[in-house]
Design a protein around this motif. Structure first.
Motif, mmCIF file in Angstrom:
data_model
loop_
_atom_site.group_PDB
_atom_site.id
_atom_site.type_symbol
_atom_site.label_atom_id
_atom_site.label_comp_id
_atom_site.label_asym_id
_atom_site.label_seq_id
_atom_site.Cartn_x
_atom_site.Cartn_y
_atom_site.Cartn_z
ATOM 1 N N VAL A 1 0.837 -1.201 0.000
ATOM 2 C CA VAL A 1 0.000 0.000 0.000
ATOM 3 C C VAL A 1 0.871 1.251 0.000
ATOM 4 C CG1 VAL A 1 -1.594 1.368 1.412
ATOM 5 C CG2 VAL A 1 -2.023 -1.072 1.060
ATOM 6 N N GLN A 2 1.917 1.248 0.827
ATOM 7 C CA GLN A 2 2.794 2.411 0.901
ATOM 8 C C GLN A 2 3.530 2.649 -0.414
ATOM 9 O OE1 GLN A 2 2.621 4.504 3.523
ATOM 10 N NE2 GLN A 2 1.026 3.064 4.138
ATOM 11 N N ILE A 3 3.921 1.573 -1.084
ATOM 12 C CA ILE A 3 4.570 1.700 -2.388
ATOM 13 C C ILE A 3 3.604 2.327 -3.393
ATOM 14 C CG2 ILE A 3 5.473 0.389 -4.361
ATOM 15 C CD1 ILE A 3 6.602 -1.632 -2.297
ATOM 16 N N ALA A 4 2.366 1.841 -3.403
ATOM 17 C CA ALA A 4 1.365 2.365 -4.335
ATOM 18 C C ALA A 4 1.086 3.838 -4.072
ATOM 19 C CB ALA A 4 0.079 1.551 -4.227
ATOM 20 N N VAL A 5 0.959 4.194 -2.801
ATOM 21 C CA VAL A 5 0.689 5.593 -2.451
ATOM 22 C C VAL A 5 1.860 6.488 -2.863
ATOM 23 C CG1 VAL A 5 0.384 7.202 -0.516
ATOM 24 C CG2 VAL A 5 -0.911 5.060 -0.579
ATOM 25 N N ALA A 6 3.086 6.015 -2.628
ATOM 26 C CA ALA A 6 4.263 6.803 -2.989
ATOM 27 C C ALA A 6 4.347 7.001 -4.503
ATOM 28 C CB ALA A 6 5.528 6.114 -2.476
ATOM 29 N N LEU A 7 4.042 5.970 -5.266
ATOM 30 C CA LEU A 7 4.054 6.091 -6.727
ATOM 31 C C LEU A 7 2.978 7.060 -7.199
ATOM 32 C CD1 LEU A 7 4.652 2.393 -7.842
ATOM 33 C CD2 LEU A 7 6.243 4.306 -8.065
ATOM 34 N N ALA A 8 1.794 6.958 -6.579
ATOM 35 C CA ALA A 8 0.712 7.873 -6.947
ATOM 36 C C ALA A 8 1.111 9.323 -6.676
ATOM 37 C CB ALA A 8 -0.561 7.513 -6.184
ATOM 38 N N ALA B 1 4.162 10.478 -6.620
ATOM 39 C CA ALA B 1 5.220 10.837 -7.559
ATOM 40 C C ALA B 1 4.645 11.225 -8.922
ATOM 41 C CB ALA B 1 6.203 9.684 -7.713
ATOM 42 N N PHE B 2 3.589 10.535 -9.318
ATOM 43 C CA PHE B 2 2.977 10.823 -10.617
ATOM 44 C C PHE B 2 1.795 11.783 -10.509
ATOM 45 C CE2 PHE B 2 5.068 6.706 -11.545
ATOM 46 C CZ PHE B 2 5.815 7.102 -12.653
ATOM 47 N N GLU B 3 1.590 12.294 -9.291
ATOM 48 C CA GLU B 3 0.528 13.269 -9.034
ATOM 49 C C GLU B 3 -0.825 12.767 -9.555
ATOM 50 O OE1 GLU B 3 1.895 16.924 -10.722
ATOM 51 O OE2 GLU B 3 3.316 17.306 -9.100
ATOM 52 N N CYS B 4 -1.183 11.560 -9.114
ATOM 53 C CA CYS B 4 -2.460 10.970 -9.502
ATOM 54 C C CYS B 4 -2.980 10.105 -8.363
ATOM 55 C CB CYS B 4 -2.314 10.142 -10.780
ATOM 56 S SG CYS B 4 -1.286 8.649 -10.585
ATOM 57 N N GLY B 5 -4.159 9.554 -8.513
ATOM 58 C CA GLY B 5 -4.685 8.634 -7.527
ATOM 59 C C GLY B 5 -4.155 7.227 -7.761
ATOM 60 N N ASP C 1 -5.420 5.475 -10.688
ATOM 61 C CA ASP C 1 -4.995 5.984 -11.991
ATOM 62 C C ASP C 1 -3.621 5.463 -12.397
ATOM 63 O OD1 ASP C 1 -7.321 7.617 -12.222
ATOM 64 O OD2 ASP C 1 -6.407 9.033 -10.814
ATOM 65 N N LEU C 2 -2.952 4.769 -11.492
ATOM 66 C CA LEU C 2 -1.636 4.211 -11.798
ATOM 67 C C LEU C 2 -1.748 3.040 -12.785
ATOM 68 C CD1 LEU C 2 -0.061 3.997 -8.212
ATOM 69 C CD2 LEU C 2 0.758 5.477 -10.068
ATOM 70 N N PRO C 3 -0.685 2.761 -13.522
ATOM 71 C CA PRO C 3 -0.659 1.543 -14.351
ATOM 72 C C PRO C 3 -0.385 0.334 -13.439
ATOM 73 C CG PRO C 3 1.425 2.687 -14.565
ATOM 74 C CD PRO C 3 0.541 3.568 -13.713
ATOM 75 N N LEU C 4 -1.299 0.118 -12.497
ATOM 76 C CA LEU C 4 -1.145 -0.917 -11.471
ATOM 77 C C LEU C 4 -2.427 -1.724 -11.387
ATOM 78 C CD1 LEU C 4 0.149 -2.221 -8.885
ATOM 79 C CD2 LEU C 4 -0.885 -0.330 -7.589
ATOM 80 N N LEU D 1 -9.610 1.829 1.396
ATOM 81 C CA LEU D 1 -8.748 2.801 0.729
ATOM 82 C C LEU D 1 -9.285 3.218 -0.635
ATOM 83 C CD1 LEU D 1 -5.277 1.245 1.645
ATOM 84 C CD2 LEU D 1 -6.227 3.391 2.510
ATOM 85 N N GLY D 2 -10.384 2.595 -1.051
ATOM 86 C CA GLY D 2 -10.996 2.976 -2.318
ATOM 87 C C GLY D 2 -10.358 2.347 -3.538
ATOM 88 N N ILE D 3 -9.565 1.289 -3.339
ATOM 89 C CA ILE D 3 -8.910 0.626 -4.465
ATOM 90 C C ILE D 3 -9.968 -0.111 -5.295
ATOM 91 C CG2 ILE D 3 -7.106 -0.977 -5.182
ATOM 92 C CD1 ILE D 3 -6.089 1.450 -3.612
ATOM 93 N N LYS D 4 -9.934 0.096 -6.596
ATOM 94 C CA LYS D 4 -10.944 -0.495 -7.468
ATOM 95 C C LYS D 4 -10.327 -1.478 -8.465
ATOM 96 C CE LYS D 4 -14.169 3.374 -7.135
ATOM 97 N NZ LYS D 4 -15.024 4.336 -7.872
#
Length: 542
Positions: free
Chosen positions: A457-464, A466-470, A473-476, A497-500
């Motif tokens: 989760v922390q990795i995903a949040v940090a990437l989001a 970094a790319f200034e997105c939710g 919206d990541l390529p994840l 956390l709202g992950i879809k």
């Protein structure tokens, strides 16, 4: 008996004769009865908090009792008899404290005034009469939500127990466990209230995993990339399975200088990445694969075996060589307490050990959030220049039920310009595959145990960020497998956390009704897995 809490439940509906896990009807009844007693304890604990009565013994006991009812933890009827009687005793003491403080001690629910039978047979009969710890008179969809909620609470209790062992506690977690079990007595709660509680369960589980992460990293350091041999060294040996890093640390300390190599099994594999554990020279490698293969693998292991948390199966072919500790139990298996692993060491020294060295290659572990974020600039650059097109989190539980080969096929067929993040024992479907790297970043990154979903989760949040997105919206893409109740708690955290667009398999939980599933689909776009080719095409828009 009726038990539908795991993915492998009989006929996809529920185990009614004996558990697929090996659980006997008497143990199933005792587990139901223990949860009934915990519900009564929770009524007083929740009322006590309203008047400032918070009892640390009650908090810790609640976690241990609930954890004992998870899949593949405790199969010993005698242990459940002790826990039930202890629960009733603690409840009586707590009731007096709450009454003296002016709190409410008048509850109509039968759990509040539960009196246990005096013998094991009587307790089993009581458990059979009570059944699942939900409102049996509620409508089907509310019962479904209550079951999701209870199984989420079980996951929280397990993680909270792990964290407390390492000195990390938060009364917010304990308070929610008691509030949650007490809520099961409230017949006025409707569908929306139960949906709210289910999502609150995900929120509290996130905090619980944060505590456990702090405990593990605070005591043993942040994991670092580490190569772990899959073969063995000549000599005496001990195999340790489960999740508890403190037990592993104590075992390593007690075996130091005794000529015994210690090997991990199952979910203990990521332990090799922790600096304060890997410093022990006799902490050598990993043996075997996932939990469901242990009968064959343990029978062939020429040393002692220690089970620290859930995952134990019927050990009839190696009863003399296996030991349990903590909350794990099996009738006839020697149980060691208080971190004293002398009997395990003694047995290891008496057994032959491995006759020669064996080289079976190696795997890499240690890619938790600190490691991944230390190369975040390379990851971000790889995405921006097109070298990395997609991230897949292929994670969760493994199991014996057909259909789980989907996950290995998915990883094999994932495009070579994608990164695979993985955690928990589901990785044993593909953990030894050599997928190469992208710009020096391994394509397969082992984040850790199931509780290390916090790192993911922390990795995903940090990437989001970094790319200034939710995050959505990541390529994840998340492609998850589930088996037991900790996986339920993690799924609820992701929903909170709202992950879809999570893909879940190999089958959907038997305790989710069509209407509840419809809510999850509409609000979170949860999807059952199909085939690797179809799912990859849908994810990548091909």
């Amino acid at each position: 008996m009726f038990c539908n809490q795991c993915e492998q439940t009989a006929k996809g509906t529920g185990c009614t004769v004996a558990g697929v896990c090996g659980k006997k009807p008497d143990v199933a009844a005792l587990q139901d009865l223990l949860l009934h007693a915990v519900k009564g304890l929770s009524l007083y604990a929740h009322a006590g908090r309203q008047v400032g009565v918070v009892d640390p013994e009650v908090n810790r006991f609640t976690c241990k009792a609930v954890f004992s009812t998870l899949t593949n933890v405790d199969f010993d009827p005698a242990r459940f008899q002790e826990l039930i009687n202890q629960c009733v005793e603690i409840t009586a003491q707590l009731k007096e404290k709450v009454a003296r403080a002016g709190g409410n001690v008048s509850f109509a629910d039968a759990a509040a005034n539960f009196r246990p039978a005096t013998d094991l047979a009587g307790l089993v009969k009581q458990g059979e009469e009570i059944g699942l710890v939900i409102d049996h008179d509620a409508e089907t969809d509310i019962q479904s939500l209550q079951q999701i909620f209870v199984y989420g609470l079980k996951g929280i209790a397990a993680y909270a127990d792990h964290a407390a062992i390492l000195g990390q506690e938060d009364d917010k977690v304990y308070g929610f466990l008691h509030e949650g079990f007490a809520a099961l007595t409230n017949k006025e709660l409707g569908l929306n209230e139960w949906i709210g509680l289910v999502l609150k369960c995900g929120e509290i589980n996130l905090r619980t995993m944060e505590l456990l992460d702090a405990g593990n990293t605070g005591k043993f350091g942040h994991p670092v990339p580490t190569e772990v041999p899959l073969g063995h060294k000549q000599g005496k040996c001990i195999l340790i399975s489960g999740h508890d890093l403190q037990d592993l640390h104590d075992l390593l300390k007690q075996t130091e200088g005794k000529g015994i190599y210690v090997y991990t099994h199952g979910e203990m594999l990521p332990a090799h990445g922790y600096p304060e554990l890997k410093k022990y020279k006799h902490f050598y490698g990993h043996y075997g694969t996932a939990w469901q293969n242990q009968k064959k693998e343990f029978a062939a292991f020429p040393g002692a075996i220690l089970m620290t948390t859930n995952c134990i199966q019927d050990p009839k072919d190696y009863m003399d060589n296996i030991f349990t500790t903590g909350l794990v139990g099996w009738p006839g298996v020697q149980h060691v307490k208080n971190g004293d692993f002398g009997p395990v060491i003694e047995r290891a020294l008496a057994l032959p050990g491995f006759a020669s060295d064996e080289d079976k290659g190696s795997v890499m572990v240690g890619f938790a959030r600190n490691t991944v974020m230390s190369v975040a600039d390379k990851v971000i650059a790889g995405v921006k220049n097109g070298d990395i097109k997609h991230f897949f989190l292929v994670a969760g539980c493994d199991g014996a039920k057909p259909g789980r080969n989907y996950y290995s096929e998915f990883v094999e067929k994932a495009p070579k310009d994608s990164i695979i993040l993985t955690l928990a024992c589901g990785k044993f479907r593909f953990f030894d595959k050599k997928l190469g790297d992208i710009g020096g970043i391994p394509r397969l990154l082992d984040i850790g145990q199931c509780n290390d979903a916090y790192s993911a989760v922390q990795i995903a949040v940090a990437l989001a960020n970094a790319f200034e997105c939710g995050v959505n919206d990541l390529p994840l893409s998340l492609v998850l497998s589930w088996y037991e109740q900790k996986a339920v708690a993690i799924l609820l955290t992701l929903l909170y956390l709202g992950i879809k667009n999570i893909r879940l398999g190999p089958s959907l939980p038997a305790f989710i009704t069509p209407n509840v599933l419809d809510v999850l689909v509409k609000n979170f776009a949860i999807k059952p897995i199909t085939t690797p080719d179809e799912d990859l095409a849908a994810i990548l828009g091909q």
